[in-house]
Write an enzyme that holds these catalytic residues in place. Structure first.
Site, PDB file in Angstrom:
ATOM      1  N   ASP A  44       0.627  -1.403   0.221  1.00 49.32           N
ATOM      2  CA  ASP A  44      -0.321  -0.004  -0.315  1.00 49.32           C
ATOM      3  C   ASP A  44       0.511   1.214   0.092  1.00 49.32           C
ATOM      4  O   ASP A  44       0.132   2.615  -0.076  1.00 49.32           O
ATOM      5  CB  ASP A  44      -0.959  -0.069   1.268  1.00 49.32           C
ATOM      6  N   GLU A 182       9.667  -4.186   9.838  1.00 50.06           N
ATOM      7  CA  GLU A 182      10.040  -2.561   9.653  1.00 50.06           C
ATOM      8  C   GLU A 182      10.345  -1.699  10.784  1.00 50.06           C
ATOM      9  O   GLU A 182       9.582  -1.698  12.113  1.00 50.06           O
ATOM     10  CB  GLU A 182       9.050  -2.372   9.165  1.00 50.06           C
TER      11      GLU A 182
HETATM   12  O1  KIV Z   1       3.589  -1.444   1.386  1.00 51.72           O
HETATM   13  C1  KIV Z   1       4.733  -1.659   1.137  1.00 51.72           C
HETATM   14  O2  KIV Z   1       5.692  -0.942   0.611  1.00 51.72           O
HETATM   15  C2  KIV Z   1       5.447  -2.092   2.992  1.00 51.72           C
HETATM   16  C3  KIV Z   1       6.905  -1.943   2.624  1.00 51.72           C
HETATM   17  C4  KIV Z   1       7.568  -1.324   3.247  1.00 51.72           C
HETATM   18  C5  KIV Z   1       6.696  -3.501   3.626  1.00 51.72           C
HETATM   19  O3  KIV Z   1       4.357  -2.514   3.403  1.00 51.72           O
END
Ligand code: KIV
Length: 275
Positions: A44, A182
């Site tokens: 997202d 993260e």
């Molecule tokens: O939405 C995204 O790109 C993510 C990554 C940062 C793991 O959730």
């Protein structure tokens, strides 16, 4: 051969690192697959890097389905994980299963990802019971940016670190096949990785994770609004693209593009009859 949840489990068992990148379109999916990336995430984060939004909160199910479908068409061997957008799984277990199902049926994903620990375990259980693999996401979970008061490293205090370990064990017990960590201190991420049977995929979580993921625009130097500390530029494609756009602009304005080699011919006698 198609990368699946079984590939993830095998790679963790054999101590092989798992590579992931985000992906949002067909052409990039083909390039990432050709490079040997194990799995792509239709994140997202497309809200930020594709739609120019300040955060991921306004991303819709329709957005995820549209971009997910494009990526899935470009992936044959690469596993496609599609993010569940904000408020598509928090409200009820029933909605979570329905929406995860849509990402598989309409988005053609191979798995879904959702953010949170113990609080979303009922959703993880229900979605996996429906035969849909779930990737969990702990640490700095962008959908909670307002609750965190900004994008901050998570798990630095003893209490927060213990909570994250418990959450990791809880999502594993609920059936998640992997968990993204993260913005987590590297030593804590390594400890969580050692405690779990399922693979951890780090982003800003150090080298001790079982795999790594980055937003592809970040690692190619294509996104310049902000650059988190954990991002490494593996190329400066932003500069290269801008130089190519400038060269095109100059040639169009000078009348040197297109030339004969980029134009189509018609017989002269046909042309003569038109005058
Ligand atoms: O939405 C995204 O790109 C993510 C990554 C940062 C793991 O959730």
């Amino acid at each position: 051969m198609k990368n699946t949840v079984a590939t993830f489990a095998k790679m963790k068992a054999q101590g092989e690192k798992i590579s992931m990148l985000t992906c949002y379109d067909y052409s990039t999916a083909k390039l990432e697959e050709a490079a040997g990336i194990n799995a792509v995430l239709v994140g997202d984060s497309l809200g930020n890097v594709m739609l120019g939004l300040p955060d991921t909160l306004s991303v819709t199910m329709e957005d995820m389905i549209t971009f997910g479908r494009a990526v899935s068409r470009g992936c044959h061997d690469t596993m496609v994980v599609i993010d569940m957008p904000f408020m598509s799984y928090q409200v009820s277990i029933e909605q979570a299963v329905m929406n995860a199902g849509r990402l598989m049926k309409e988005g053609r994903g191979n798995a879904v990802k959702l953010e949170g620990g113990a609080t979303v375990c009922p959703q993880i259980k229900a979605i996996t019971s429906a035969g849909i693999p779930v990737m969990a996401h702990l640490g700095m979970t962008p959908q909670s940016v307002n609750a965190f008061g900004g994008n901050r490293v998570q798990g630095k205090s003893e209490e927060a670190a213990r909570q994250m370990i418990e959450d990791a064990l809880a999502v594993q017990a609920a059936g998640a096949f992997a968990v993204v960590l993260e913005c987590v201190p590297a030593k804590l991420a390594a400890l969580i990785t050692a405690k779990l049977d399922i693979p951890t995929i780090g982003i800003g979580a150090g080298e001790g994770c079982d795999g790594q993921i980055l937003v592809y625009q970040d690692m190619l130097g294509l996104f310049s609004d902000y650059t988190p500390k954990f991002v490494k530029h593996f190329a400066e494609l932003g500069e290269k693209m801008q130089a190519a756009f400038k060269a095109y602009d100059e040639e169009v304005k000078a009348g040197t593009f297109p030339d004969a080699s980029h134009s189509f011919k018609i017989d002269d006698d046909v042309m003569e009859r038109l005058y």
